[in-house]
Design a protein around this motif. Structure first.
Motif, PDB file in Angstrom:
ATOM      1  N   SER A 133       0.836  -1.192   0.000  1.00  0.00           N
ATOM      2  CA  SER A 133       0.000   0.000   0.000  1.00  0.00           C
ATOM      3  C   SER A 133       0.876   1.248   0.000  1.00  0.00           C
ATOM      4  N   ASN A 134       1.960   1.236   0.794  1.00  0.00           N
ATOM      5  CA  ASN A 134       2.894   2.356   0.818  1.00  0.00           C
ATOM      6  C   ASN A 134       3.538   2.531  -0.554  1.00  0.00           C
ATOM      7  N   THR A 156       1.117   4.149  -2.917  1.00  0.00           N
ATOM      8  CA  THR A 156       0.998   5.586  -2.649  1.00  0.00           C
ATOM      9  C   THR A 156       2.183   6.340  -3.220  1.00  0.00           C
ATOM     10  N   VAL A 157       3.389   5.834  -2.996  1.00  0.00           N
ATOM     11  CA  VAL A 157       4.596   6.475  -3.528  1.00  0.00           C
ATOM     12  C   VAL A 157       4.531   6.541  -5.048  1.00  0.00           C
ATOM     13  N   ARG A 198       1.915   6.438  -7.062  1.00  0.00           N
ATOM     14  CA  ARG A 198       0.867   7.386  -7.482  1.00  0.00           C
ATOM     15  C   ARG A 198       1.339   8.823  -7.290  1.00  0.00           C
ATOM     16  N   ASP A 199       1.935   9.121  -6.132  1.00  0.00           N
ATOM     17  CA  ASP A 199       2.385  10.490  -5.845  1.00  0.00           C
ATOM     18  C   ASP A 199       3.406  10.955  -6.875  1.00  0.00           C
ATOM     19  N   SER A 246      -1.881   8.316 -13.406  1.00  0.00           N
ATOM     20  CA  SER A 246      -3.124   7.537 -13.322  1.00  0.00           C
ATOM     21  C   SER A 246      -4.203   8.076 -14.246  1.00  0.00           C
ATOM     22  N   ASP A 281      -6.277   1.390  -9.555  1.00  0.00           N
ATOM     23  CA  ASP A 281      -5.146   0.893  -8.766  1.00  0.00           C
ATOM     24  C   ASP A 281      -4.645  -0.432  -9.322  1.00  0.00           C
TER      25      ASP A 281
END
Length: 142
Positions: A6-7, A10-11, A13-14, A54, A64
């Protein structure tokens, strides 16, 4: 999904969302990995994975699951480290004057490299001969 993956999601995507151009993406990846204490040996090449934004240029939002698929099957990477013998001619491999540098975008088969995360960023370690080609714009390969 585990907290670890999950981390990483997030990384990924960011970085993708903050990167309008390949140069911004390169800068964002290198900033994320700044100060990592990895020393690459022999003829190995350490790369960070390129993740496309995305949202496509046409406005389609990718799920996702698509980002996860890119993480495991993606083929475009940013060179972030190289061993001292990487891309040097020897008795096994001849590179015919081609050189690779930290900061180059490259294409490789994801499954040919050893997967790892560095500071939440998906990375892989390749033998230099498993790098297929250098690319100038990673976004055109998706």
């Amino acid at each position: 999904m585990s907290v670890f993956s999950s981390n990483a999601m997030t990384v990924m995507r960011d970085i993708a969302e903050a990167s309008a151009t390949p140069e911004q993406c390169k800068s964002n990846i290198l900033d994320r990995l700044e100060g990592h204490e990895t020393e690459v040996f022999h003829s190995q090449v350490l790369v960070a994975q390129y993740i496309p934004p995305s949202r496509t240029k046409g406005g389609i939002i990718l799920t996702d699951n698509r980002v996860k698929e890119e993480r495991h099957q993606g083929t475009i990477f940013l060179v972030i480290g190289m061993g001292p013998a990487a891309f040097k001619d020897d008795n096994i491999a001849q590179f015919h004057g081609k050189e690779l540098y930290v900061g180059d975008w490259v294409m490789a088969v994801a499954g040919d490299g050893i997967a790892m995360d560095i500071r939440g960023m998906p990375c892989r370690l390749y033998q230099d001969t498993r790098i297929l080609m250098r690319v100038t714009d990673p976004s055109i390969y998706y």
